[in-house]
Design a protein around this motif. Structure first.
Motif, short mmCIF file in Angstrom:
data_model
loop_
_atom_site.label_atom_id
_atom_site.label_comp_id
_atom_site.label_asym_id
_atom_site.label_seq_id
_atom_site.Cartn_x
_atom_site.Cartn_y
_atom_site.Cartn_z
N GLU A 117 60.26 15.94 10.77
CA GLU A 117 60.72 16.49 10.04
C GLU A 117 60.92 16.83 10.18
O GLU A 117 60.61 16.63 10.83
N PRO A 118 61.45 15.39 9.85
CA PRO A 118 61.65 15.78 9.65
C PRO A 118 60.68 16.01 9.43
O PRO A 118 61.40 15.09 8.42
N LEU A 146 63.25 7.70 3.31
CA LEU A 146 64.24 6.67 3.57
C LEU A 146 65.27 7.25 4.52
O LEU A 146 65.77 8.36 4.30
N THR A 147 65.61 6.52 5.57
CA THR A 147 66.55 7.05 6.55
C THR A 147 67.26 5.92 7.27
O THR A 147 66.81 4.77 7.24
N THR A 148 68.37 6.24 7.92
CA THR A 148 69.10 5.25 8.72
C THR A 148 68.64 5.35 10.18
O THR A 148 68.03 6.34 10.58
N GLU A 149 68.97 4.34 10.97
CA GLU A 149 68.58 4.33 12.37
C GLU A 149 69.12 5.55 13.11
O GLU A 149 68.40 6.23 13.83
N SER A 192 72.34 19.45 8.98
CA SER A 192 72.62 18.18 9.67
C SER A 192 71.53 17.14 9.43
O SER A 192 71.70 15.96 9.73
N TYR A 193 70.39 17.57 8.91
CA TYR A 193 69.25 16.68 8.74
C TYR A 193 69.49 15.75 7.57
O TYR A 193 69.81 16.18 6.47
N ARG A 194 69.39 14.45 7.81
CA ARG A 194 69.65 13.46 6.78
C ARG A 194 68.44 12.56 6.56
O ARG A 194 68.02 11.81 7.45
N VAL A 195 67.87 12.64 5.37
CA VAL A 195 66.75 11.80 4.98
C VAL A 195 66.66 11.89 3.46
O VAL A 195 67.14 12.85 2.86
N ILE A 196 66.07 10.89 2.84
CA ILE A 196 65.83 10.94 1.40
C ILE A 196 64.33 10.84 1.19
O ILE A 196 63.76 9.74 1.22
N VAL A 238 62.43 13.28 -6.03
CA VAL A 238 63.33 12.67 -5.05
C VAL A 238 64.28 13.75 -4.56
O VAL A 238 64.83 14.52 -5.35
N GLU A 239 64.46 13.85 -3.24
CA GLU A 239 65.41 14.78 -2.64
C GLU A 239 66.45 13.95 -1.89
O GLU A 239 66.09 13.09 -1.09
N ASN A 240 67.70 14.23 -2.12
CA ASN A 240 68.75 13.50 -1.43
C ASN A 240 69.51 14.47 -0.54
O ASN A 240 70.33 15.26 -1.02
#
Length: 489
Positions: free
Chosen positions: A65-66, A438-441, A415-419, A402-404
């Motif tokens: 932690e993200p 939830l995150t991308t590779e 820059s941190y990307r996660v849901i 939920v946080e987007n």
């Protein structure tokens, strides 16, 4: 790959599980990057983040932690206390929770949390997790907290650069040496960081575990790292400059609907649920000062989380994955010591994060953190919508928050990307929460690397190396955004 996340104080996330089709393979959420304890998402990851999860009895990783919202830890972060949180999941969660912090000051090492790989759990005949996500913590809207074996000299000795990697003609004996060599000529700082992270056995990351297995995902992970290091999307621009010129498009960039997180009267659905759970279970009302007489109750609570709640979470999330595309799952559970450590950190506060003196054990909403890592933003959109339908939102739904971070990036780490999402679950007649990231590779890989080098100084790095890690995370965010622009011209 990692992430429950990843990145623990706001990033800590915080959700390196192995890629799987369903059922997903559970690995430590690689320091899942702490949104606080998913960064990175590196089950009972890769995840993550990041913070392979351990068996319940060993449980804390990268998952990328993200701390995420308040409890989100980058399912990526690990907590040192005997149990490791897969790098990614828990930490990413923490990042989520404490994400609104300035340039993420280096944080002290945290106790490991527990996470265990799904394969390990099934081998024992049960779905009980053992270790998580260092890559980050479930979204409490303030923090989101995300397994490596040393393959080079210890960073503590000031060594660990690409040139210091042990030589080996056998790829299976030292695959990280080949990775460092592949990166070294064009990206020496990245090669050095990979070597040092590989030697840091105390804070394992899903991204490093993946690199050690060229046949099982390591080649793809190396491709992602090389792409991020090239920086061809940003081309020297800041992420903010890129975003203003190239706004994101599609569902990922739509704000979360108000009714998902709040009751009609404006009450936080998550907070109301947590307060009720604390009143029903006195151990959750314990604060930073744990008396000797409360220790047995706290240990019992920790074992409940590991032996009962984590397996239930595993079943809950895998039932979602049956309705989703191929994905990678990581899960981790905090130990009793890990819970106390987080409560202490939250009550004391830190640079960029206000102290919360009333923070209690029951407020650690990502005590169990899971991370789902998907290939790209198209799959991320799909899983997000399926999660809303599977768990339900609003009155009667189990999604409490939920946080987007695509639609609303964290000011402390844009820059941190996660849901991260906080999910309600009932086990043994008692209410609990867990954080699902939830995150991308690419976001998971970036969160894992940033989590253990910038967000938390788990290894010794130079200013140039930290700057490169920041730029790679920004590049990952830009690449995900560019991907949505191509799909929604």
């Amino acid at each position: 790959m990692s992430e429950l996340y990843a990145a623990e104080e706001g990033h800590d996330a915080g959700l390196a599980a192995e890629a799987l089709t369903v059922p997903a393979s559970m690995e430590p959420v690689d320091s899942w990057a702490e949104p606080e304890e998913p960064q990175d998402f590196e089950a009972p990851e890769g995840s993550e983040a990041s913070e392979t999860p351990k068996a319940p009895e060993e449980a804390e990783g990268a998952v990328q932690e993200p701390e995420a919202s308040e409890g989100s830890e980058d399912p990526r972060e690990s907590e040192p206390s005997g149990s490791e949180e897969s790098p990614g999941v828990a930490e990413d969660a923490e990042q989520s929770e404490g994400a609104d912090q300035p340039d993420q000051p280096d944080q002290p090492d945290e106790p490991d949390e527990s996470a265990q790989s799904i394969e390990a759990v099934e081998a024992e005949g049960t779905h009980e997790p053992d270790e998580p996500a260092d890559r980050n913590e479930a979204p409490d809207t303030a923090e989101a907290e995300d397994v490596n074996e040393p393959a080079a000299p210890s960073a503590e000795d000031g060594e660990g650069g690409a040139a210091d990697a042990p030589e080996s003609g056998d790829e299976s004996d030292n695959p990280l040496a080949d990775v460092a060599e592949a990166l070294g000529e064009r990206h020496p700082e990245v090669a050095s960081v990979i070597t040092k992270l590989g030697a840091d056995d105390a804070n394992r990351l899903n991204v490093i575990e993946n690199l050690k297995d060229p046949e099982g995902g390591g080649a793809r992970t190396l491709e992602i790292i090389q792409e991020l290091a090239e920086g061809e999307t940003l081309e020297g621009r800041s992420l903010e400059e890129y975003r203003s010129e190239n706004p994101g498009r599609g569902p990922l960039f739509e704000p979360v609907e108000h009714e998902v997180n709040f009751e009609p009267d404006g009450t936080s659905r998550k907070n109301a649920y947590v307060e009720q759970a604390k009143s029903d279970d006195p151990v959750r009302a314990l604060g930073a000062s744990i008396e000797d007489g409360d220790r047995d109750a706290l240990e019992d609570y920790g074992m409940r989380l590991q032996n009962e709640v984590e397996p239930a979470v595993y079943e809950d999330v895998t039932s979602l994955l049956e309705k989703a595309d191929d994905a990678e799952l990581s899960i981790r559970t905090k130990s009793a010591d890990g819970l106390v450590d987080k409560v202490n950190r939250m009550t004391e506060g830190s640079e960029g994060r206000k102290a919360r003196p009333d923070y209690e054990i029951g407020d650690v909403i990502d005590a169990v953190g899971a991370r789902i890592t998907v290939e790209d933003t198209a799959q991320l959109e799909s899983v997000l919508e399926k999660a809303k339908g599977h768990f339900g939102t609003g009155e009667g739904g189990r999604l409490l928050e939920v946080e987007n971070m695509y639609a609303e990036p964290k000011s402390g780490n844009p820059s941190y990307r996660v849901i991260p999402m906080v999910v309600a679950i009932e086990v043994g007649g008692k209410p609990y929460t867990y954080e699902l990231q939830l995150t991308t590779e690419r976001a998971s890989v970036a969160a894992d690397l940033e989590h253990n080098t910038v967000y938390k100084s788990h290894i010794e790095t130079t200013p140039a190396e930290r700057d490169v890690m920041r730029r790679m995370q920004a590049e990952a965010a830009a690449l995900d955004q560019e991907e949505t622009r191509r799909r929604y011209p």
